[in-house]
Write an enzyme that holds these catalytic residues in place. Structure first.
Site, PDB file in Angstrom:
ATOM      1  N   TRP A 105      72.613  53.326  43.692  1.00 13.95           N
ATOM      2  CA  TRP A 105      72.827  52.922  45.452  1.00 13.95           C
ATOM      3  C   TRP A 105      74.215  52.017  45.457  1.00 13.95           C
ATOM      4  O   TRP A 105      75.300  52.935  45.792  1.00 13.95           O
ATOM      5  CB  TRP A 105      71.935  52.798  45.922  1.00 13.95           C
ATOM      6  CG  TRP A 105      70.348  53.759  46.359  1.00 13.95           C
ATOM      7  CD1 TRP A 105      69.261  53.795  44.830  1.00 13.95           C
ATOM      8  CD2 TRP A 105      70.898  55.219  45.845  1.00 13.95           C
ATOM      9  NE1 TRP A 105      68.559  54.448  45.064  1.00 13.95           N
ATOM     10  CE2 TRP A 105      69.615  55.691  45.148  1.00 13.95           C
ATOM     11  CE3 TRP A 105      71.658  56.026  46.278  1.00 13.95           C
ATOM     12  CZ2 TRP A 105      69.103  56.947  45.753  1.00 13.95           C
ATOM     13  CZ3 TRP A 105      71.363  57.298  46.943  1.00 13.95           C
ATOM     14  CH2 TRP A 105      70.057  57.898  46.555  1.00 13.95           C
ATOM     15  N   ASP A 175      71.712  46.804  52.008  1.00 11.46           N
ATOM     16  CA  ASP A 175      71.037  48.124  51.507  1.00 11.46           C
ATOM     17  C   ASP A 175      69.362  48.073  51.479  1.00 11.46           C
ATOM     18  O   ASP A 175      69.048  47.358  50.036  1.00 11.46           O
ATOM     19  CB  ASP A 175      71.859  49.140  50.602  1.00 11.46           C
ATOM     20  CG  ASP A 175      70.440  50.622  50.750  1.00 11.46           C
ATOM     21  OD1 ASP A 175      69.230  50.475  51.322  1.00 11.46           O
ATOM     22  OD2 ASP A 175      71.072  51.376  49.718  1.00 11.46           O
ATOM     23  N   LYS A 199      60.778  54.580  52.272  1.00 11.91           N
ATOM     24  CA  LYS A 199      60.282  53.804  50.946  1.00 11.91           C
ATOM     25  C   LYS A 199      59.314  53.315  51.572  1.00 11.91           C
ATOM     26  O   LYS A 199      58.029  53.288  51.272  1.00 11.91           O
ATOM     27  CB  LYS A 199      60.797  52.860  50.096  1.00 11.91           C
ATOM     28  CG  LYS A 199      62.519  53.443  49.879  1.00 11.91           C
ATOM     29  CD  LYS A 199      62.705  55.632  48.657  1.00 11.91           C
ATOM     30  CE  LYS A 199      64.139  55.795  48.872  1.00 11.91           C
ATOM     31  NZ  LYS A 199      64.920  55.196  48.595  1.00 11.91           N
TER      32      LYS A 199
END
Ligand SMILES: *Cc1c(COP(=O)(O)O)cnc(C)c1O
Length: 368
Positions: A105, A175, A199
């Protein structure tokens, strides 16, 4: 309600939500608070949604102890949208930014940011993720607009055991899509935090942004309005239609976290759950093995190979097949990584992880 024995969901995202929250949503689905309408059908400027919007912000502030000089925003575009939004809103000051690439990511985030300015990797990108170089070895640029890192690499299972700092006072951006609300964090150490909800804290559709006020007000001219932190902040996250239903469910999940002991409880529980898995690996004589350095193994997404450190794909397929017979789902590793991955978000209970470990022991006894 269909089958009473529900599935054990170890999915990486969208992921398991607390059953209580879903049941509550179900009772309100057709008529929100005796209105005769679903929340889905209501104006984002009406009193019902206005309250939900404000309550969700308040819950985030309480849970994370967000200081007064930070704004909490609800946006769309997911984590991936946030990769662009971060650069578009924060890179304008100097046109350059520092990125710590520790996995899938953060690598994508750095690539996206490079469309809008100059990206400096603070350490060379590793061929295979699995470690975080010591901070003392990072080459930080004093002129960077911000230093970016991904707190928990969901695909690879690499979690930062520390919060990076900048000797130059450059704002830290993180993040936290897969780690938000799984541990206590000191928000004052950050310039900006972004997190897709799907999530740990809700359904897909809403991205939470927490941003220090002094970083607002300097977006690039080309920044799309829906990605403009300053506009979204000025308009209390209702500049245009937000993902109202997603924010509504998220608000309920946040109340659920509060009711269940807040972030200290979530942190203890996540330590506990991941420990069960890592211990089984340690005891397995390499039948199960995790490719990640011990000091940065994720508490949230636990990847492992079956049948030796390189993995035995046949055994892994068998593992998934047998797991599904026991209603343990979404354990397949990310397509880029292979193997198995168990995601242990807040709604996944210790008992469920214990069942997974019990199955792992039995599988090992049979096939090692
Ligand atoms: C899931 C995830 C993303 C991507 O989120 P999308 O909503 O699919 O764009 C980004 N970063 C992290 C850490 C994630 O876990």
């Amino acid at each position: 309600m269909g089958s009473s024995h529900s599935a054990l969901n170890f999915g990486a995202g969208p992921a398991k939500l607390p059953r209580e929250v879903l049941a509550e949503v179900q009772t309100e689905l057709l008529s929100y608070q005796d209105s005769g309408m679903s929340l889905m059908e209501m104006s984002h400027r009406g009193k019902e949604y206005t309250k939900i919007n404000n309550d969700a912000q308040k819950a985030i502030r309480e849970l994370l102890n967000v200081p007064d000089n930070y704004k909490v925003l609800f946006m769309q575009g997911g984590g991936t949208g946030a990769f662009a939004a971060v650069a578009l809103n924060l890179m304008n000051r100097t046109g350059v930014a520092d990125y710590a690439v520790t996995g899938t990511w953060s690598s994508k985030a750095a690539k996206e940011a490079a469309k809008y300015g100059k990206v400096n990797l603070v350490f060379p990108k590793a061929d295979k993720p699995g470690s975080i170089p010591p901070e003392s070895s990072w080459t930080l640029n004093p002129d960077a607009s911000y230093v970016y890192y991904c707190d928990n690499e969901t695909v690879d299972g690499v979690e930062f055991p520390f919060i990076p700092t900048s000797p130059h006072g450059v704002p830290i951006v993180s993040d936290m899509s897969s780690s938000i609300m799984t541990k206590k964090i000191d928000i004052s150490k950050f310039g900006c935090i972004v997190a897709g909800a799907q999530k740990n804290i809700g359904p897909a559709g809403v991205t939470v942004v927490i941003i220090r006020e002094d970083l607002l007000g300097n977006p690039m001219k080309i920044c799309p309005t829906v990605f403009d932190f300053t506009v979204i902040s000025q308009q209390n996250s209702v500049h245009n239609t937000p993902a109202t239903f997603s924010v509504y469910v998220m608000e309920k999940v946040l109340q659920w976290i509060k009711k269940n002991g807040g972030l200290q409880a979530m942190e203890n529980q996540s330590q506990d759950k991941s420990k069960l898995l890592y211990e089984e690996m340690e005891n397995s004589n390499n039948f199960y093995s995790c490719p990640i350095d011990e000091n940065c193994r994720s508490r949230i997404n636990v990847p492992f190979r079956v049948g030796g450190p390189q993995g035995n794909e046949e055994l892994e397929a068998k593992f998934l097949e047998e797991a599904e017979k026991l209603k343990m789902f979404q354990l397949k590793g990310h397509r880029l990584v292979g193997g198995i991955r168990a995601s242990l978000y807040n709604a996944v209970t210790r008992d469920e992880v214990a069942l997974l470990v019990k199955f792992m022991k039995e599988f090992r006894a049979q096939f090692s």
